[in-house]
Write a protein that holds these residues in place. Sequence first.
Motif, PDB file in Angstrom:
ATOM      1  N   UNK A  32       0.823  -1.211   0.000  1.00  0.00           N
ATOM      2  CA  UNK A  32       0.000   0.000   0.000  1.00  0.00           C
ATOM      3  C   UNK A  32       0.855   1.258   0.000  1.00  0.00           C
ATOM      4  N   UNK A  33       1.942   1.259   0.769  1.00  0.00           N
ATOM      5  CA  UNK A  33       2.786   2.457   0.873  1.00  0.00           C
ATOM      6  C   UNK A  33       3.444   2.789  -0.458  1.00  0.00           C
ATOM      7  N   UNK A  34       3.958   1.776  -1.167  1.00  0.00           N
ATOM      8  CA  UNK A  34       4.614   2.046  -2.444  1.00  0.00           C
ATOM      9  C   UNK A  34       3.595   2.484  -3.485  1.00  0.00           C
ATOM     10  N   UNK A  35       2.427   1.876  -3.478  1.00  0.00           N
ATOM     11  CA  UNK A  35       1.385   2.261  -4.433  1.00  0.00           C
ATOM     12  C   UNK A  35       0.973   3.717  -4.228  1.00  0.00           C
ATOM     13  N   UNK A  36       0.814   4.126  -2.972  1.00  0.00           N
ATOM     14  CA  UNK A  36       0.441   5.522  -2.687  1.00  0.00           C
ATOM     15  C   UNK A  36       1.524   6.481  -3.154  1.00  0.00           C
ATOM     16  N   UNK A  37       2.773   6.115  -2.930  1.00  0.00           N
ATOM     17  CA  UNK A  37       3.896   6.986  -3.286  1.00  0.00           C
ATOM     18  C   UNK A  37       3.854   7.337  -4.769  1.00  0.00           C
ATOM     19  N   UNK A  38       3.662   6.350  -5.616  1.00  0.00           N
ATOM     20  CA  UNK A  38       3.727   6.610  -7.048  1.00  0.00           C
ATOM     21  C   UNK A  38       2.419   7.145  -7.599  1.00  0.00           C
ATOM     22  N   UNK A  39       1.309   6.750  -7.001  1.00  0.00           N
ATOM     23  CA  UNK A  39       0.035   7.313  -7.434  1.00  0.00           C
ATOM     24  C   UNK A  39       0.025   8.813  -7.203  1.00  0.00           C
ATOM     25  N   UNK A  40       0.530   9.238  -6.055  1.00  0.00           N
ATOM     26  CA  UNK A  40       0.586  10.665  -5.743  1.00  0.00           C
ATOM     27  C   UNK A  40       1.493  11.411  -6.702  1.00  0.00           C
ATOM     28  N   UNK A 225      16.267   0.376  -3.435  1.00  0.00           N
ATOM     29  CA  UNK A 225      17.014   1.473  -2.809  1.00  0.00           C
ATOM     30  C   UNK A 225      16.722   2.821  -3.466  1.00  0.00           C
ATOM     31  N   UNK A 226      16.497   2.820  -4.782  1.00  0.00           N
ATOM     32  CA  UNK A 226      16.247   4.057  -5.497  1.00  0.00           C
ATOM     33  C   UNK A 226      14.787   4.445  -5.579  1.00  0.00           C
ATOM     34  N   UNK A 227      13.915   3.730  -4.883  1.00  0.00           N
ATOM     35  CA  UNK A 227      12.481   3.960  -5.030  1.00  0.00           C
ATOM     36  C   UNK A 227      12.034   5.328  -4.544  1.00  0.00           C
ATOM     37  N   UNK A 228      12.823   5.962  -3.687  1.00  0.00           N
ATOM     38  CA  UNK A 228      12.458   7.286  -3.173  1.00  0.00           C
ATOM     39  C   UNK A 228      13.180   8.411  -3.892  1.00  0.00           C
ATOM     40  N   UNK A 229      13.962   8.076  -4.934  1.00  0.00           N
ATOM     41  CA  UNK A 229      14.742   9.115  -5.608  1.00  0.00           C
ATOM     42  C   UNK A 229      14.644   9.027  -7.123  1.00  0.00           C
ATOM     43  N   UNK A 230      15.126   7.972  -7.727  1.00  0.00           N
ATOM     44  CA  UNK A 230      15.209   7.888  -9.188  1.00  0.00           C
ATOM     45  C   UNK A 230      13.871   8.116  -9.895  1.00  0.00           C
ATOM     46  N   UNK A 237       8.801   7.934 -16.257  1.00  0.00           N
ATOM     47  CA  UNK A 237       7.385   7.567 -16.381  1.00  0.00           C
ATOM     48  C   UNK A 237       6.992   6.383 -15.517  1.00  0.00           C
ATOM     49  N   UNK A 238       7.955   5.495 -15.182  1.00  0.00           N
ATOM     50  CA  UNK A 238       7.579   4.334 -14.390  1.00  0.00           C
ATOM     51  C   UNK A 238       8.740   3.854 -13.535  1.00  0.00           C
ATOM     52  N   UNK A 239       8.377   3.144 -12.457  1.00  0.00           N
ATOM     53  CA  UNK A 239       9.356   2.597 -11.514  1.00  0.00           C
ATOM     54  C   UNK A 239       9.151   1.099 -11.399  1.00  0.00           C
ATOM     55  N   UNK A 240      10.253   0.367 -11.195  1.00  0.00           N
ATOM     56  CA  UNK A 240      10.202  -1.089 -11.164  1.00  0.00           C
ATOM     57  C   UNK A 240      10.819  -1.656  -9.877  1.00  0.00           C
ATOM     58  N   UNK A 241      10.483  -1.175  -8.697  1.00  0.00           N
ATOM     59  CA  UNK A 241      11.032  -1.789  -7.489  1.00  0.00           C
ATOM     60  C   UNK A 241      10.480  -3.196  -7.313  1.00  0.00           C
ATOM     61  N   UNK A 242      11.220  -4.045  -6.647  1.00  0.00           N
ATOM     62  CA  UNK A 242      10.743  -5.400  -6.397  1.00  0.00           C
ATOM     63  C   UNK A 242      10.795  -5.786  -4.938  1.00  0.00           C
ATOM     64  N   UNK A 243      11.958  -5.582  -4.317  1.00  0.00           N
ATOM     65  CA  UNK A 243      12.194  -6.054  -2.955  1.00  0.00           C
ATOM     66  C   UNK A 243      11.259  -5.413  -1.936  1.00  0.00           C
ATOM     67  N   UNK A 244      10.688  -4.267  -2.265  1.00  0.00           N
ATOM     68  CA  UNK A 244       9.869  -3.517  -1.309  1.00  0.00           C
ATOM     69  C   UNK A 244       8.716  -4.326  -0.732  1.00  0.00           C
ATOM     70  N   UNK A 255      19.070   1.765   4.590  1.00  0.00           N
ATOM     71  CA  UNK A 255      18.149   2.803   5.046  1.00  0.00           C
ATOM     72  C   UNK A 255      16.860   2.872   4.261  1.00  0.00           C
ATOM     73  N   UNK A 256      16.581   1.853   3.432  1.00  0.00           N
ATOM     74  CA  UNK A 256      15.334   1.826   2.669  1.00  0.00           C
ATOM     75  C   UNK A 256      14.169   1.328   3.507  1.00  0.00           C
TER      76      UNK A 256
END
Length: 374
Positions: A32-40, A225-230, A237-244, A255-256
């Motif tokens: 839920x947290x990652x989905x909210x981050x990118x939706x916003x 690790x780059x989910x909060x920056x890159x 246009x899109x992000x591909x984190x996995x480990x989150x 520190x992620x």
Amino acid sequence: MSAPEFPRPSTVDALPTPALLLENTRLERNIAAMARRYDTAGVALRPHVKTSKCWEVARRQLTAGAIGFTCSTPAEVDWLRERGVADLLWAHHPIGPRKVEFAVAAAARGGLTVTLDSPEGAAPLAAAAAAAGVVVPFVLEVNTGHARGGVEPELARERAAAMAAHSSLRLRGVLTHEGQLAGYVGDRPGLERAGREAGTLLSQVAGELRDAGHGIELVSVGSTPGATSAPFAGGVTEARPGTYVYFDANQVRLGSATLDDCALTVLATVISIQRPQRVIIDAGIKAMSSDTIAAAGSLGLVCDQEGRPLPEVTFADGNEEHGFLTGAGAAALRVGDLVRLVPNHACGTTNMWSGLYVVDGPAVTDRWAISARY
């Protein structure tokens, strides 16, 4: 001989060990947290499915708003297509006759984009696609610092032109994996800067390709690790984190995440204590991943049965079915004690298992299959 039956869900302390555990509450929170981050932010989320290889996890990611998935292997592509997922990015190069054959057949069915980084790699795919009357969409992988794969940015325009010259290939965009961020242990501000620089560099390459006449629709970055920056660099246009979805000990060190975010653990039993400060457990490298990345001298973080870190205990080494815990704190452990191990790398650990137990505190509530393994 058939595989042994797994016990019905009961309690954690009743499970056979080693066992792979998933804290469902933490999983749901992470998704839920990652989905909210990118939706916003207006950035599309295309998670990497290699972390879970689990349909129950993937289904929850889709429900939360993921547009599709990133895959590493043909098995992952087929597995998700069988479940009706229509937008897949194969973030690995289809090199070799069998992978070329697979890529062409999958592209003919629609919904798959492949990854390329050289004219040499593109030529066999283009020839096979032309022979089949298929146009294969692809993204150009660009090196933004990790140097694992990807064309150098200054060569992107030239290489893209050579690949897009094949009428059977269609350039959709650019992709990078900012894996270099794993080197920033203890330097979160430096990691954030490097992540944003990677995203910015990829966007610049995308702009240059658009100026050259290419229709660049995807500008895709990818790492936890780059989910909060890159992804927040202009033009991505899109992000591909996995480990989150699970997080792991490496992400804690970077520190992620905090330890309370880590949803995946391996339950193990102390089976032998014959030497001072050397405790043997029944979880070795076949239960864990030997991929340390951000770790030094450790196969994972050692916790008690409730998931609290055990002070001065190090998971120092492992054989196939044995793990070795050392340190002054190991003296407090006794044969038969249960420990929970937070793996260094959740993705590698997942691939060692055929299923996991879903837990809620001490209760085991379900068992989910892990699919598309090697």
